[in-house]
Design an enzyme around this catalytic site. Structure first.
Site, mmCIF file in Angstrom:
data_model
loop_
_atom_site.group_PDB
_atom_site.id
_atom_site.type_symbol
_atom_site.label_atom_id
_atom_site.label_comp_id
_atom_site.label_asym_id
_atom_site.label_seq_id
_atom_site.Cartn_x
_atom_site.Cartn_y
_atom_site.Cartn_z
ATOM 1 N N ARG A 186 66.835 60.100 19.842
ATOM 2 C CA ARG A 186 66.319 61.448 20.130
ATOM 3 C C ARG A 186 66.931 62.458 19.155
ATOM 4 O O ARG A 186 66.848 62.260 17.974
ATOM 5 C CB ARG A 186 66.630 61.848 21.566
ATOM 6 C CG ARG A 186 65.816 61.065 22.533
ATOM 7 C CD ARG A 186 64.847 61.969 23.286
ATOM 8 N NE ARG A 186 64.346 61.252 24.422
ATOM 9 C CZ ARG A 186 64.233 61.749 25.637
ATOM 10 N NH1 ARG A 186 64.587 63.004 25.868
ATOM 11 N NH2 ARG A 186 63.753 61.038 26.607
ATOM 12 N N GLY B 232 64.356 56.771 30.350
ATOM 13 C CA GLY B 232 64.268 55.564 29.533
ATOM 14 C C GLY B 232 65.251 54.512 30.022
ATOM 15 O O GLY B 232 66.354 54.848 30.435
ATOM 16 N N THR C 20 71.628 55.812 28.881
ATOM 17 C CA THR C 20 70.609 56.001 27.848
ATOM 18 C C THR C 20 71.171 55.454 26.540
ATOM 19 O O THR C 20 72.365 55.589 26.292
ATOM 20 C CB THR C 20 70.227 57.493 27.663
ATOM 21 O OG1 THR C 20 69.491 57.634 26.447
ATOM 22 C CG2 THR C 20 71.439 58.391 27.556
ATOM 23 N N ASP D 222 73.520 60.815 24.160
ATOM 24 C CA ASP D 222 73.332 62.258 23.949
ATOM 25 C C ASP D 222 73.604 63.089 25.198
ATOM 26 O O ASP D 222 73.052 64.167 25.363
ATOM 27 C CB ASP D 222 71.902 62.515 23.446
ATOM 28 C CG ASP D 222 70.842 62.064 24.451
ATOM 29 O OD1 ASP D 222 71.194 61.393 25.444
ATOM 30 O OD2 ASP D 222 69.663 62.389 24.250
ATOM 31 N N ASP E 55 69.545 62.714 30.198
ATOM 32 C CA ASP E 55 69.627 64.144 30.399
ATOM 33 C C ASP E 55 68.643 64.657 31.461
ATOM 34 O O ASP E 55 69.015 65.393 32.365
ATOM 35 C CB ASP E 55 69.314 64.763 29.031
ATOM 36 C CG ASP E 55 69.626 66.208 28.985
ATOM 37 O OD1 ASP E 55 70.818 66.533 29.073
ATOM 38 O OD2 ASP E 55 68.674 67.011 28.885
ATOM 39 N N ASP F 254 70.688 56.664 23.759
ATOM 40 C CA ASP F 254 70.812 57.749 22.774
ATOM 41 C C ASP F 254 72.225 58.310 22.623
ATOM 42 O O ASP F 254 72.511 58.969 21.633
ATOM 43 C CB ASP F 254 69.860 58.894 23.136
ATOM 44 C CG ASP F 254 68.411 58.432 23.215
ATOM 45 O OD1 ASP F 254 68.056 57.489 22.480
ATOM 46 O OD2 ASP F 254 67.641 59.002 24.001
ATOM 47 N N ARG G 108 58.708 58.100 34.641
ATOM 48 C CA ARG G 108 58.788 59.549 34.403
ATOM 49 C C ARG G 108 57.975 60.187 35.521
ATOM 50 O O ARG G 108 56.900 59.716 35.861
ATOM 51 C CB ARG G 108 58.170 59.917 33.048
ATOM 52 C CG ARG G 108 58.640 59.018 31.920
ATOM 53 C CD ARG G 108 59.657 59.677 31.021
ATOM 54 N NE ARG G 108 60.032 58.748 29.956
ATOM 55 C CZ ARG G 108 61.215 58.699 29.378
ATOM 56 N NH1 ARG G 108 62.160 59.531 29.756
ATOM 57 N NH2 ARG G 108 61.460 57.851 28.424
HETATM 58 P P1 ATP Z 1 66.104 59.213 28.287
HETATM 59 O O1 ATP Z 1 66.939 60.235 27.564
HETATM 60 O O2 ATP Z 1 66.659 57.844 28.148
HETATM 61 O O3 ATP Z 1 64.652 59.286 27.988
HETATM 62 P P2 ATP Z 1 65.981 60.935 30.604
HETATM 63 O O4 ATP Z 1 66.616 60.811 31.924
HETATM 64 O O5 ATP Z 1 66.416 62.091 29.760
HETATM 65 O O6 ATP Z 1 66.202 59.549 29.855
HETATM 66 P P3 ATP Z 1 63.431 62.195 31.149
HETATM 67 O O7 ATP Z 1 62.058 61.658 31.048
HETATM 68 O O8 ATP Z 1 63.766 63.429 30.408
HETATM 69 O O9 ATP Z 1 64.396 60.976 30.767
HETATM 70 O O10 ATP Z 1 63.736 62.486 32.686
HETATM 71 C C1 ATP Z 1 63.543 61.500 33.666
HETATM 72 C C2 ATP Z 1 63.003 62.105 34.940
HETATM 73 O O11 ATP Z 1 63.955 63.030 35.476
HETATM 74 C C3 ATP Z 1 61.736 62.931 34.782
HETATM 75 O O12 ATP Z 1 60.575 62.140 34.720
HETATM 76 C C4 ATP Z 1 61.777 63.779 36.042
HETATM 77 O O13 ATP Z 1 61.361 63.025 37.173
HETATM 78 C C5 ATP Z 1 63.255 64.089 36.179
HETATM 79 N N1 ATP Z 1 63.571 65.394 35.570
HETATM 80 C C6 ATP Z 1 63.617 65.700 34.257
HETATM 81 N N2 ATP Z 1 63.890 67.004 34.041
HETATM 82 C C7 ATP Z 1 64.027 67.556 35.260
HETATM 83 C C8 ATP Z 1 64.317 68.892 35.732
HETATM 84 N N3 ATP Z 1 64.519 69.912 34.898
HETATM 85 N N4 ATP Z 1 64.381 69.067 37.064
HETATM 86 C C9 ATP Z 1 64.179 68.055 37.924
HETATM 87 N N5 ATP Z 1 63.889 66.792 37.549
HETATM 88 C C10 ATP Z 1 63.815 66.532 36.250
#
Ligand code: ATP
Length: 320
Positions: A171, A11, A125, A129, A103, A127, A72
């Site tokens: 979240r 995000g 982020t 978090d 995360d 959040d 994503r």
């Molecule tokens: P936000 O909390 O703001 O939504 P985020 O970084 O947690 O941000 P996610 O959609 O969970 O958002 O993760 C972003 C991208 O990181 C995913 O689309 C994927 O490409 C990569 N990613 C997430 N989890 C994993 C994992 N376990 N291993 C490798 N890559 C990952």
């Protein structure tokens, strides 16, 4: 000359641009090259990569969103996705990577580190978090946006003697709800970190009405349940019809606050500085007023402790 890559993932959050700007300027100041990767891990796997100049980041600091775009890309969790990314990094001669995100993005950075590619994570982020840091980029701005909206809703709630349920983002964390709720003097702040006691909430609303309260503002963290679900639960108690406002993605936009610009600039600077000291496989954070860093694998294994925990106690005793 070293080649550093930078991407934003997950995000978007206000202040990501400020971090990108700091990374670009500091890398060029050090005499190295900086490569922007568009659309997060997807763009990395597809080779959507370009060399950045100071001009690319002019007039950027005050803008919300991320100029590198974000996406994503679930395929990044697979071996094939990771291999594609490493292939592109090699093709462009990139030696190390800075990932700005939440995360999930950290998990991606961890995969790259474990595959031997030097990577650093920056917490971005709204959040708030992520373990390993008191605050994330975008959180402060999101709190201010939510606060502003709640202040406005209070005006109309008072005019009509109404109950409002305002669902805020975060979240599974209640940090935005706590800050925006305490900051706006909400009667109820409902967060996932505390047990939900509907009977107590209703009795406090009743007591407020008896004292002649003109409105009830209930700030609800999305991690508890949706605003509409909550309003339904409340209406089951009888005369408690509530209007629901879901603040939604407005909380992700807007020009970053002074605090977020400073945090983002400091994180960006620290990440480049760490790489130049030969450190990687780490993520940066802030503890108190100090910029810190920790092993990315250990950090992801930690249980996050919100620095705002004391606010939950204050909430219990002053919001009613
Ligand atoms: P936000 O909390 O703001 O939504 P985020 O970084 O947690 O941000 P996610 O959609 O969970 O958002 O993760 C972003 C991208 O990181 C995913 O689309 C994927 O490409 C990569 N990613 C997430 N989890 C994993 C994992 N376990 N291993 C490798 N890559 C990952």
């Amino acid at each position: 000359v070293k080649r550093i890559g930078v991407l934003t993932s997950g995000g978007d959050a206000p202040g990501m641009n400020a971090a990108i700007r700091a990374i670009v300027r500091k890398t060029i100041y050090d005499g190295n090259e900086i490569y922007g990767i568009r659309y997060g891990y997807r763009g990395l796997a597809e080779g959507d990569i370009y060399q950045m100049t100071i001009d690319n980041v002019s007039d950027l600091l005050a803008r919300g969103g991320t100029m590198l775009y974000t996406a994503r890309y679930p395929e990044f969790k697979t071996k094939e996705g990771l291999e594609k990314a490493i292939e592109q990094l090699k093709k462009f001669g990139i030696d190390s990577l800075i990932v700005i995100g939440g995360d999930g993005s950290y998990r991606g950075a961890r995969s790259l580190s474990q595959a031997g590619f030097p990577t650093i994570g920056i917490p971005g982020t709204i959040d708030n978090d992520i373990p390993g840091t008191d605050y994330t980029i975008g959180f402060d701005t999101a709190c201010n946006t939510a606060l502003d909206a709640i202040d406005k809703l209070r005006d109309t709630a008072t005019s009509h003697i109404r109950t409002f349920v305002i669902e805020v983002m975060g979240r599974n964390a209640g940090d935005i709800a706590l800050v925006a709720g305490i900051g706006s003097g909400a009667e109820q702040i409902i967060i996932p970190e505390a047990d939900l006691d509907m009977d107590l909430i209703v009795s406090e609303i009743d007591a407020g009405r008896e004292r002649g309260k003109k409105h009830t503002i209930i700030v609800l963290a999305e991690g508890v349940m949706s605003g509409h679900e909550f309003a339904e639960k409340l209406s089951a108690y009888g005369n408690y019809h509530a209007r629901v406002t879901v603040l939604g993605h407005v909380q992700r936009g807007g020009s970053p606050s002074a605090r977020d610009r400073m945090l983002a600039s400091s994180f960006g600077y620290a990440a480049v500085e760490l790489l130049s000291q030969g450190k990687s496989g780490v993520c940066v954070g802030i503890r108190g007023e100090e910029i810190v860093y920790g092993d990315i694998i250990d950090t992801l294994d930690q249980k996050r402790e919100s620095v705002l925990k004391p606010l939950a106690k204050i909430n219990e005793e002053i919001s009613y």
